[in-house]
Scaffold this motif. Structure first.
Motif, short mmCIF file in Angstrom:
data_model
loop_
_atom_site.label_atom_id
_atom_site.label_comp_id
_atom_site.label_asym_id
_atom_site.label_seq_id
_atom_site.Cartn_x
_atom_site.Cartn_y
_atom_site.Cartn_z
N TYR A 192 30.79 21.25 -63.32
CA TYR A 192 30.69 20.71 -61.97
C TYR A 192 30.48 19.19 -61.93
N LYS A 247 33.24 17.07 -60.04
CA LYS A 247 33.25 17.24 -58.59
C LYS A 247 32.08 16.51 -57.95
N TRP A 248 30.89 16.67 -58.51
CA TRP A 248 29.71 16.02 -57.94
C TRP A 248 29.76 14.51 -58.12
N GLN A 265 32.34 12.50 -58.03
CA GLN A 265 33.16 11.90 -56.98
C GLN A 265 32.43 11.92 -55.63
N PHE A 266 31.71 13.03 -55.35
CA PHE A 266 30.95 13.11 -54.10
C PHE A 266 29.85 12.05 -54.06
N ALA A 297 34.72 11.62 -52.40
CA ALA A 297 35.20 12.97 -52.13
C ALA A 297 34.19 13.67 -51.22
N PRO A 325 31.16 18.90 -52.64
CA PRO A 325 31.97 19.67 -53.59
C PRO A 325 31.97 21.18 -53.38
#
Length: 128
Positions: free
Chosen positions: A94, A97-98, A100-101, A106, A109
């Protein structure tokens, strides 16, 4: 002429006095330099001895710390190691995804529907 001869004798005596004072001062300087070298040698030896002692003490402390750590925290059971391994694998999965958040590039996620499912499951479990 006698005055020149007397002056020459006086200057010669003065020269001898200066040379003897110079020799005395040189001898004193050599003695002092020898004492300083002896002192430095003993200081270096004392420093080396202290360094070896400190190194030995540090090793003893590290060994004692390791011994205490193994008594306090024995090796984890295989089930715990397995859970820990799976946890870190999940974290590594993960991270992109995290990342970029958290950098603001982003959206959140985990989908809102997944989050609501988790909240509903948690509420159901607490009510029972």
């Amino acid at each position: 002429m006698t005055s020149f001869f007397a002056q020459e004798v006086r200057l010669s005596k003065r020269h001898e006095e200066i040379v003897s004072q110079r020799l005395i001062l040189l001898q004193q300087m050599q003695n002092k330099f020898g004492n300083q070298n002896t002192e430095k040698g003993s200081q270096l030896q004392a420093a080396e001895t202290a360094f070896k002692r400190n190194l030995s003490l540090l090793k003893d402390i590290e060994a004692a710390e390791k011994s205490l750590q193994t008594r306090i925290h024995p090796d984890p059971r295989p089930e715990v190691v397995s859970l820990e391994t799976r946890y870190w694998a999940s974290v590594e999965e993960y991270i992109p995804k995290w990342e970029q958040f958290l950098l603001g590039r982003a959206p959140y996620p985990i989908g809102v529907e997944n989050q609501n499912k988790a909240e509903n499951t948690l509420q159901n479990e607490t009510q029972q």
